[in-house]
Each structure stands twice: as C-alpha cells, then as structure tokens.
Scaffold this motif. Structure first.
Motif, PDB file in Angstrom:
ATOM      1  N   ASP A 235       0.867  -1.186   0.000  1.00  0.00           N
ATOM      2  CA  ASP A 235       0.000   0.000   0.000  1.00  0.00           C
ATOM      3  C   ASP A 235       0.900   1.232   0.000  1.00  0.00           C
ATOM      4  OD1 ASP A 235      -1.743   2.110   0.488  1.00  0.00           O
ATOM      5  OD2 ASP A 235      -3.053   0.901   1.768  1.00  0.00           O
ATOM      6  N   PRO A 236       1.085   1.873  -1.163  1.00  0.00           N
ATOM      7  CA  PRO A 236       1.991   3.024  -1.229  1.00  0.00           C
ATOM      8  C   PRO A 236       1.562   4.169  -0.321  1.00  0.00           C
ATOM      9  CG  PRO A 236       1.490   2.212  -3.427  1.00  0.00           C
ATOM     10  CD  PRO A 236       0.553   1.523  -2.489  1.00  0.00           C
ATOM     11  N   ASP A 237       0.259   4.350  -0.116  1.00  0.00           N
ATOM     12  CA  ASP A 237      -0.204   5.440   0.737  1.00  0.00           C
ATOM     13  C   ASP A 237       0.138   5.185   2.201  1.00  0.00           C
ATOM     14  OD1 ASP A 237      -1.177   6.391  -1.625  1.00  0.00           O
ATOM     15  OD2 ASP A 237      -3.268   6.530  -0.983  1.00  0.00           O
ATOM     16  N   ALA A 238       0.095   3.922   2.608  1.00  0.00           N
ATOM     17  CA  ALA A 238       0.460   3.562   3.983  1.00  0.00           C
ATOM     18  C   ALA A 238       1.965   3.405   4.139  1.00  0.00           C
ATOM     19  CB  ALA A 238      -0.236   2.263   4.388  1.00  0.00           C
ATOM     20  N   ARG A 239       2.685   3.415   3.025  1.00  0.00           N
ATOM     21  CA  ARG A 239       4.146   3.222   3.022  1.00  0.00           C
ATOM     22  C   ARG A 239       4.514   1.926   3.743  1.00  0.00           C
ATOM     23  NH1 ARG A 239       7.459   6.769   1.416  1.00  0.00           N
ATOM     24  NH2 ARG A 239       9.062   6.245   2.950  1.00  0.00           N
ATOM     25  N   ALA A 240       3.809   0.866   3.369  1.00  0.00           N
ATOM     26  CA  ALA A 240       4.036  -0.425   4.008  1.00  0.00           C
ATOM     27  C   ALA A 240       3.527  -1.550   3.119  1.00  0.00           C
ATOM     28  CB  ALA A 240       3.359  -0.494   5.368  1.00  0.00           C
ATOM     29  N   ALA A 241       4.005  -2.743   3.432  1.00  0.00           N
ATOM     30  CA  ALA A 241       3.579  -3.962   2.743  1.00  0.00           C
ATOM     31  C   ALA A 241       3.316  -5.028   3.789  1.00  0.00           C
ATOM     32  CB  ALA A 241       4.657  -4.432   1.770  1.00  0.00           C
ATOM     33  N   CYS A 242       2.504  -6.013   3.413  1.00  0.00           N
ATOM     34  CA  CYS A 242       2.217  -7.131   4.314  1.00  0.00           C
ATOM     35  C   CYS A 242       2.285  -8.435   3.535  1.00  0.00           C
ATOM     36  CB  CYS A 242       0.842  -6.965   4.950  1.00  0.00           C
ATOM     37  SG  CYS A 242       0.424  -8.261   6.158  1.00  0.00           S
ATOM     38  N   VAL A 243       2.952  -9.399   4.116  1.00  0.00           N
ATOM     39  CA  VAL A 243       3.038 -10.761   3.589  1.00  0.00           C
ATOM     40  C   VAL A 243       2.404 -11.696   4.591  1.00  0.00           C
ATOM     41  CG1 VAL A 243       4.566 -12.626   2.856  1.00  0.00           C
ATOM     42  CG2 VAL A 243       5.233 -10.243   2.450  1.00  0.00           C
ATOM     43  N   ALA A 244       1.530 -12.585   4.155  1.00  0.00           N
ATOM     44  CA  ALA A 244       0.972 -13.606   5.034  1.00  0.00           C
ATOM     45  C   ALA A 244       0.908 -14.921   4.269  1.00  0.00           C
ATOM     46  CB  ALA A 244      -0.418 -13.218   5.541  1.00  0.00           C
ATOM     47  N   LEU A 245       1.446 -15.965   4.868  1.00  0.00           N
ATOM     48  CA  LEU A 245       1.461 -17.293   4.257  1.00  0.00           C
ATOM     49  C   LEU A 245       0.820 -18.280   5.232  1.00  0.00           C
ATOM     50  CD1 LEU A 245       5.139 -17.387   2.879  1.00  0.00           C
ATOM     51  CD2 LEU A 245       3.086 -16.515   1.754  1.00  0.00           C
ATOM     52  N   ALA A 246      -0.004 -19.173   4.701  1.00  0.00           N
ATOM     53  CA  ALA A 246      -0.648 -20.186   5.532  1.00  0.00           C
ATOM     54  C   ALA A 246      -0.704 -21.497   4.761  1.00  0.00           C
ATOM     55  CB  ALA A 246      -2.056 -19.741   5.936  1.00  0.00           C
ATOM     56  N   ASP A 247      -0.949 -22.579   5.481  1.00  0.00           N
ATOM     57  CA  ASP A 247      -0.990 -23.894   4.840  1.00  0.00           C
ATOM     58  C   ASP A 247      -2.411 -24.448   4.794  1.00  0.00           C
ATOM     59  OD1 ASP A 247      -1.236 -24.384   7.525  1.00  0.00           O
ATOM     60  OD2 ASP A 247       0.469 -25.767   7.664  1.00  0.00           O
ATOM     61  N   ARG A 248      -3.380 -23.541   4.637  1.00  0.00           N
ATOM     62  CA  ARG A 248      -4.753 -23.957   4.364  1.00  0.00           C
ATOM     63  C   ARG A 248      -5.222 -23.239   3.109  1.00  0.00           C
ATOM     64  NH1 ARG A 248     -10.318 -23.333   8.027  1.00  0.00           N
ATOM     65  NH2 ARG A 248     -11.672 -24.379   6.499  1.00  0.00           N
ATOM     66  N   ALA A 249      -5.845 -23.986   2.208  1.00  0.00           N
ATOM     67  CA  ALA A 249      -6.266 -23.412   0.934  1.00  0.00           C
ATOM     68  C   ALA A 249      -7.228 -22.251   1.145  1.00  0.00           C
ATOM     69  CB  ALA A 249      -6.930 -24.485   0.066  1.00  0.00           C
ATOM     70  N   PHE A 250      -7.150 -21.290   0.217  1.00  0.00           N
ATOM     71  CA  PHE A 250      -8.076 -20.158   0.221  1.00  0.00           C
ATOM     72  C   PHE A 250      -9.516 -20.646   0.255  1.00  0.00           C
ATOM     73  CE2 PHE A 250     -10.879 -17.498  -2.329  1.00  0.00           C
ATOM     74  CZ  PHE A 250     -10.765 -16.268  -1.695  1.00  0.00           C
ATOM     75  N   GLY A 251     -10.345 -19.937   1.012  1.00  0.00           N
ATOM     76  CA  GLY A 251     -11.762 -20.274   1.108  1.00  0.00           C
ATOM     77  C   GLY A 251     -12.470 -19.232   1.948  1.00  0.00           C
ATOM     78  N   PRO A 252     -13.677 -19.532   2.416  1.00  0.00           N
ATOM     79  CA  PRO A 252     -14.433 -18.555   3.212  1.00  0.00           C
ATOM     80  C   PRO A 252     -13.667 -18.022   4.419  1.00  0.00           C
ATOM     81  CG  PRO A 252     -15.865 -20.359   2.538  1.00  0.00           C
ATOM     82  CD  PRO A 252     -14.476 -20.742   2.114  1.00  0.00           C
ATOM     83  N   TRP A 253     -12.821 -18.861   5.016  1.00  0.00           N
ATOM     84  CA  TRP A 253     -12.044 -18.383   6.168  1.00  0.00           C
ATOM     85  C   TRP A 253     -11.173 -17.196   5.781  1.00  0.00           C
ATOM     86  CZ3 TRP A 253      -6.779 -17.890   6.557  1.00  0.00           C
ATOM     87  CH2 TRP A 253      -6.009 -18.525   5.575  1.00  0.00           C
ATOM     88  N   ALA A 254     -10.548 -17.268   4.590  1.00  0.00           N
ATOM     89  CA  ALA A 254      -9.658 -16.191   4.139  1.00  0.00           C
ATOM     90  C   ALA A 254     -10.451 -14.956   3.725  1.00  0.00           C
ATOM     91  CB  ALA A 254      -8.798 -16.681   2.984  1.00  0.00           C
ATOM     92  N   VAL A 255     -11.590 -15.179   3.079  1.00  0.00           N
ATOM     93  CA  VAL A 255     -12.444 -14.055   2.683  1.00  0.00           C
ATOM     94  C   VAL A 255     -12.801 -13.207   3.903  1.00  0.00           C
ATOM     95  CG1 VAL A 255     -14.699 -13.441   1.735  1.00  0.00           C
ATOM     96  CG2 VAL A 255     -13.351 -15.254   0.657  1.00  0.00           C
ATOM     97  N   GLU A 256     -13.004 -13.859   5.029  1.00  0.00           N
ATOM     98  CA  GLU A 256     -13.341 -13.142   6.261  1.00  0.00           C
ATOM     99  C   GLU A 256     -12.097 -12.599   6.962  1.00  0.00           C
ATOM    100  OE1 GLU A 256     -15.495 -13.954  10.613  1.00  0.00           O
ATOM    101  OE2 GLU A 256     -15.522 -15.503   9.059  1.00  0.00           O
ATOM    102  N   ALA A 257     -11.053 -13.413   7.060  1.00  0.00           N
ATOM    103  CA  ALA A 257      -9.912 -13.076   7.915  1.00  0.00           C
ATOM    104  C   ALA A 257      -8.953 -12.066   7.290  1.00  0.00           C
ATOM    105  CB  ALA A 257      -9.152 -14.348   8.283  1.00  0.00           C
ATOM    106  N   TRP A 258      -8.697 -12.172   6.000  1.00  0.00           N
ATOM    107  CA  TRP A 258      -7.669 -11.327   5.391  1.00  0.00           C
ATOM    108  C   TRP A 258      -8.006  -9.831   5.439  1.00  0.00           C
ATOM    109  CZ3 TRP A 258      -6.256 -14.497   0.362  1.00  0.00           C
ATOM    110  CH2 TRP A 258      -5.554 -15.652   0.730  1.00  0.00           C
ATOM    111  N   PRO A 259      -9.215  -9.405   5.046  1.00  0.00           N
ATOM    112  CA  PRO A 259      -9.517  -7.974   5.144  1.00  0.00           C
ATOM    113  C   PRO A 259      -9.469  -7.459   6.590  1.00  0.00           C
ATOM    114  CG  PRO A 259     -11.053  -9.047   3.646  1.00  0.00           C
ATOM    115  CD  PRO A 259     -10.305 -10.133   4.358  1.00  0.00           C
ATOM    116  N   GLN A 260      -9.916  -8.280   7.543  1.00  0.00           N
ATOM    117  CA  GLN A 260      -9.862  -7.863   8.936  1.00  0.00           C
ATOM    118  C   GLN A 260      -8.419  -7.634   9.376  1.00  0.00           C
ATOM    119  OE1 GLN A 260     -11.894 -10.952  11.114  1.00  0.00           O
ATOM    120  NE2 GLN A 260     -13.939 -10.290  10.466  1.00  0.00           N
ATOM    121  N   LEU A 261      -7.530  -8.539   9.000  1.00  0.00           N
ATOM    122  CA  LEU A 261      -6.123  -8.381   9.353  1.00  0.00           C
ATOM    123  C   LEU A 261      -5.541  -7.135   8.690  1.00  0.00           C
ATOM    124  CD1 LEU A 261      -3.515  -9.504  10.680  1.00  0.00           C
ATOM    125  CD2 LEU A 261      -3.057 -10.629   8.482  1.00  0.00           C
ATOM    126  N   THR A 262      -5.837  -6.958   7.410  1.00  0.00           N
ATOM    127  CA  THR A 262      -5.293  -5.808   6.686  1.00  0.00           C
ATOM    128  C   THR A 262      -5.738  -4.502   7.325  1.00  0.00           C
ATOM    129  OG1 THR A 262      -5.102  -6.984   4.582  1.00  0.00           O
ATOM    130  CG2 THR A 262      -5.337  -4.596   4.475  1.00  0.00           C
TER     131      THR A 262
END
Length: 273
Positions: A235-262
């Motif tokens: 995010d150039p406006d925030a002057r930061a980047a985020c990396v997150a890696l997990a060993d569970r396939a993308f699905g509803p859990w990620a749809v909910e969790a990723w925006p909240q974390l961001t």
C-alpha cells in the motif's frame, strides 16, 4: 505488532506474516518466518519481476509478439492475451477482456526462456532471488503457481517492491499502474469485477468490492493472493507492505480473515505514524 496476533485465531495449522515499511525495516512479524510454504499464484509477482528485468536488460520487449496471435508480452503480464485460465485455448481477442490466466504466465516463462536461452526457473533465480538474498525460495515448476518461499524471503521482496534496487523505479511504477484500463473480468474467488484492473503481473486494488485486501486499503494498493492461502500487498499510501502465508487453501475463512487483518495492520501503522 499487536494486529498480527489476530492470526492466532485463523483456522489454519501453520501461518506466518510480516509487515515491511517502505524503508525496508520490519514493523512486525508473526509465526515461523523460515517455514517454507507453497505460494500458488503469489508466484506470479516474482515471475513478473523477472520479466520486467528481462525487458530492462533488452532480452525481450513489452510490445513484442508472445502467446496467441496478436498478443504481446504486455498482454500476457496483464492477463489480456485472451488465453484461457488453465488450458491452451484462446477465448478472446488480445486486449479486449481481462481473462486471468495461468496459461498466459506459462507462455511468458517459455518466451523468456527462448529469448535468453536460460530455463525460466534459473532466470528467476539469477535475476531476482539471488540478488535479493531469497535463498529459501525456488520455482520447481510453473511460473504461474509453483513457487515455494518463506515470509522472511518475501519480506525482502516486499522491501524491493517499495524501494527497487534491481529495477528502475519508473519501470516498477508503470507495472503497478492500471494497464489496459476499463476491462471487466473475474477476480478468482471474488467474482465479476467491473473494472477488473491489473498492472503488469500485479493486481491493482482500485475500488474493487469484494476484495481480499481491507476496506481501508488505498486504491493504489497492489499485490497478489494465492489459492494455497497466501497473500502479498503493498500500500503506497500507507508506506508499508504485508506478507501472510498459511498452509490452508483459500476459502471462506480467508475471505473473512484477510480484510480484517489488513484493516487492523493499517490502523496500527497509522497510530504509530
């Protein structure tokens, strides 16, 4: 960063993350930073970076023919070649639709390998991974989806994406702006987007909804996510980047969790500013 503690509640066996400031320093991290995860489509930004280096070196040109008839390197990078998602089939005229395509990135890798006379995984290693010290990262197969890496290595790449040393800054800037604007298409996992904006190998946030980044993410945010449960945003406006890696396939859990974390990460960064 306290916000990264949210990952403790993710329904995944193993996860790791890091937040990297624009100056390359790590603002916070979580989990086993040296654990190697399959990247799935987070492989694409790495492959795209190698392609852009090949352009700067003069091995290829963005507007030279590559892929199906009428397509160029630029079309392949921007998912506008017309190639189908995962098969050698042309579904549209180049430049007319945003058709997200693994096949297009595989055609790109083959094109670079022929132009340089170097197998693409080796070219990626020599051009990007080795110079950035990404010693735990490898590409054992497709440049679209078969990368393996760690949060520690991708934090180095996230720093490069904010203050490029390997590429000219203007090259990266052009790659992270919208290419072929106004095209519609499907963002995998999030449905039809109008427009479905991309740069050269990087997805552009713009005003897409729904989306895997946060509601507080700036429109200029760029990056990629992978079906193996991985993401990288800058995010150039925030002057930061985020990396997150997990060993569970993308699905509803990620749809909910990723925006909240961001959103939590961005809020904490704003408080620290």
């Amino acid at each position: 960063m306290q916000s990264l503690r949210m990952i403790e509640n993710w329904p995944v066996p193993t996860a790791a993350a890091a937040v990297v400031r624009a100056d390359g320093s790590v603002a916070g991290f979580y989990g086993p930073l040296e654990h190697r995860f399959p990247l799935a489509s987070v492989t694409k930004p790495l492959a795209a970076y190698a392609a852009l280096l090949a352009v700067e070196e003069g091995a290829i040109e963005l507007d030279e023919p590559a892929g199906p008839e009428g397509s160029t390197v630029r079309h392949l990078l921007a998912h506008t070649s017309g190639l189908a998602f995962d098969e050698q089939r042309t579904m549209a005229e180049p430049g007319t639709r945003r058709l997200y395509s693994n096949t297009g990135f595989e055609a790109l890798g083959d094109h670079i390998a022929k132009a340089t006379d170097i197998p693409f995984p080796q070219y990626l290693h020599e051009a990007v991974l080795a110079p950035l010290g990404m010693t735990a990262t490898e590409l054992p197969g497709s440049p679209a989806k078969d990368g393996i890496s760690t949060v520690a290595d991708l934090a180095r790449f996230a720093a490069e994406l904010q203050a490029p040393r390997l590429l000219a800054p203007q090259t990266l800037a052009a790659a992270t702006e919208v290419v072929f604007p106004g095209l519609t298409g499907v963002l995998p996992g999030y449905g039809h987007q109008k427009p479905n904006d991309w740069g050269l190998g990087f997805e552009i946030r713009d005003g897409k909804s729904p989306h895997w980044t946060g509601s507080a993410s700036s429109p200029r945010t760029f990056g990629h996510f992978g079906q193996s449960g991985t993401f990288l945003w800058v995010d150039p406006d925030a002057r930061a980047a985020c990396v997150a890696l997990a060993d569970r396939a993308f699905g509803p859990w990620a749809v909910e969790a990723w925006p909240q974390l961001t959103d939590a990460v961005l809020a904490e960064l704003a408080q620290r500013a």
